[in-house]
Design a protein around this motif. Structure first.
Motif, mmCIF file in Angstrom:
data_model
loop_
_atom_site.group_PDB
_atom_site.id
_atom_site.type_symbol
_atom_site.label_atom_id
_atom_site.label_comp_id
_atom_site.label_asym_id
_atom_site.label_seq_id
_atom_site.Cartn_x
_atom_site.Cartn_y
_atom_site.Cartn_z
ATOM 1 N N GLY A 94 -21.217 22.823 31.635
ATOM 2 C CA GLY A 94 -22.581 22.711 32.137
ATOM 3 C C GLY A 94 -22.790 21.584 33.141
ATOM 4 N N ILE A 95 -21.716 21.088 33.735
ATOM 5 C CA ILE A 95 -21.824 19.974 34.680
ATOM 6 C C ILE A 95 -22.516 20.431 35.972
ATOM 7 C CG2 ILE A 95 -19.595 20.286 35.823
ATOM 8 C CD1 ILE A 95 -19.275 17.185 35.674
ATOM 9 N N THR A 96 -23.321 19.551 36.532
ATOM 10 C CA THR A 96 -23.997 19.847 37.801
ATOM 11 C C THR A 96 -23.044 19.584 38.956
ATOM 12 O OG1 THR A 96 -24.804 17.594 38.059
ATOM 13 C CG2 THR A 96 -26.224 19.143 36.823
ATOM 14 N N GLU A 97 -23.417 20.043 40.133
ATOM 15 C CA GLU A 97 -22.586 19.799 41.310
ATOM 16 C C GLU A 97 -22.458 18.302 41.584
ATOM 17 O OE1 GLU A 97 -22.433 20.989 46.012
ATOM 18 O OE2 GLU A 97 -23.268 22.433 44.595
ATOM 19 N N SER A 98 -23.551 17.572 41.451
ATOM 20 C CA SER A 98 -23.488 16.125 41.686
ATOM 21 C C SER A 98 -22.670 15.438 40.595
ATOM 22 C CB SER A 98 -24.888 15.515 41.783
ATOM 23 O OG SER A 98 -25.581 15.658 40.558
ATOM 24 N N GLY A 99 -22.750 15.941 39.370
ATOM 25 C CA GLY A 99 -21.928 15.391 38.290
ATOM 26 C C GLY A 99 -20.451 15.626 38.538
ATOM 27 N N LEU A 100 -20.121 16.805 39.057
ATOM 28 C CA LEU A 100 -18.728 17.119 39.377
ATOM 29 C C LEU A 100 -18.222 16.243 40.517
ATOM 30 C CD1 LEU A 100 -16.281 18.856 38.755
ATOM 31 C CD2 LEU A 100 -17.187 20.581 40.322
ATOM 32 N N GLU A 101 -19.059 16.036 41.525
ATOM 33 C CA GLU A 101 -18.677 15.152 42.635
ATOM 34 C C GLU A 101 -18.431 13.731 42.138
ATOM 35 O OE1 GLU A 101 -21.811 15.602 45.511
ATOM 36 O OE2 GLU A 101 -21.175 17.635 46.049
ATOM 37 N N ALA A 102 -19.271 13.252 41.225
ATOM 38 C CA ALA A 102 -19.097 11.908 40.664
ATOM 39 C C ALA A 102 -17.805 11.829 39.846
ATOM 40 C CB ALA A 102 -20.302 11.534 39.804
ATOM 41 N N LYS A 103 -17.501 12.875 39.076
ATOM 42 C CA LYS A 103 -16.259 12.928 38.293
ATOM 43 C C LYS A 103 -15.049 12.855 39.216
ATOM 44 C CE LYS A 103 -13.720 16.237 35.316
ATOM 45 N NZ LYS A 103 -12.433 15.988 35.851
ATOM 46 N N ILE A 104 -15.073 13.642 40.286
ATOM 47 C CA ILE A 104 -13.955 13.651 41.245
ATOM 48 C C ILE A 104 -13.784 12.273 41.873
ATOM 49 C CG2 ILE A 104 -13.210 14.590 43.473
ATOM 50 C CD1 ILE A 104 -14.483 17.288 42.516
ATOM 51 N N ALA A 105 -14.885 11.627 42.220
ATOM 52 C CA ALA A 105 -14.819 10.288 42.819
ATOM 53 C C ALA A 105 -14.267 9.270 41.816
ATOM 54 C CB ALA A 105 -16.198 9.860 43.310
ATOM 55 N N ARG A 106 -14.707 9.331 40.549
ATOM 56 C CA ARG A 106 -14.195 8.399 39.523
ATOM 57 C C ARG A 106 -12.701 8.599 39.313
ATOM 58 N NH1 ARG A 106 -18.796 10.030 36.882
ATOM 59 N NH2 ARG A 106 -17.614 11.312 35.418
#
Length: 161
Positions: A94-106
């Motif tokens: 259920g991750i959002t697009e912005s959450g996924l972008e933040a995960k990728i950056a981390r």
């Protein structure tokens, strides 16, 4: 193999053993979001082992043309960046697009920090970087491990009711 080593080779070998050994111990102590029915969190080591076993069996049965050694290696190293990523494992359910972008950056930052901390683990870290589906030249072995990695957590969810 035992003959012909120079002192410098032994010093490098010593560094490899200690750095990769430390990294491996950190994998065993890094915990993920999924939990077992008894409430204990799954370790990154347990997750990687399960992923390797399932991926190898799928590859051998359905994709015999794949390099099984590469499948196993990718499964073992695929989440190493989580060790140094702020926040560790991130649930993508259920991750959002912005959450996924933040995960990728981390995780990209985690990868950079791993390289700085473990310069003698370069081969493993290069393999890790080749796992992500957006990585240049991603191969069929990485694609299989990636897809299987998205399915394997259902084992935990199923066992938890």
């Amino acid at each position: 193999m035992a003959n012909g080593y120079k002192h410098e080779d032994l010093a490098v070998a010593n560094s490899v053993v200690f750095q990769v050994g430390e990294l491996s111990m950190r994998v065993a102590r890094e915990f993920r979001v999924p939990v077992y029915p008894d409430g204990r969190a799954e370790s990154l080591s347990e997750h990687s082992q399960t992923l390797a076993m399932v991926s190898l069996e799928l590859a051998s049965r359905f994709y015999p043309e794949l390099d099984l050694g590469r499948v196993a290696l990718l499964a073992v190293v695929h989440d190493l960046a989580e060790i140094e990523a702020v926040g560790g494992d991130t649930s993508t359910l259920g991750i959002t697009e912005s959450g996924l972008e933040a995960k990728i950056a981390r995780e990209a930052e985690g990868s950079r920090r791993l390289r700085a901390r473990y310069p003698f683990a370069g081969h493993l870290l290069n393999l890790m970087d080749g796992y992500e589906p957006e990585a240049p030249g991603v191969d069929d072995e990485a694609a299989l491990v990636f897809i299987t990695d998205k399915i394997v957590p259902t084992i935990m969810h199923t066992n938890n009711g």
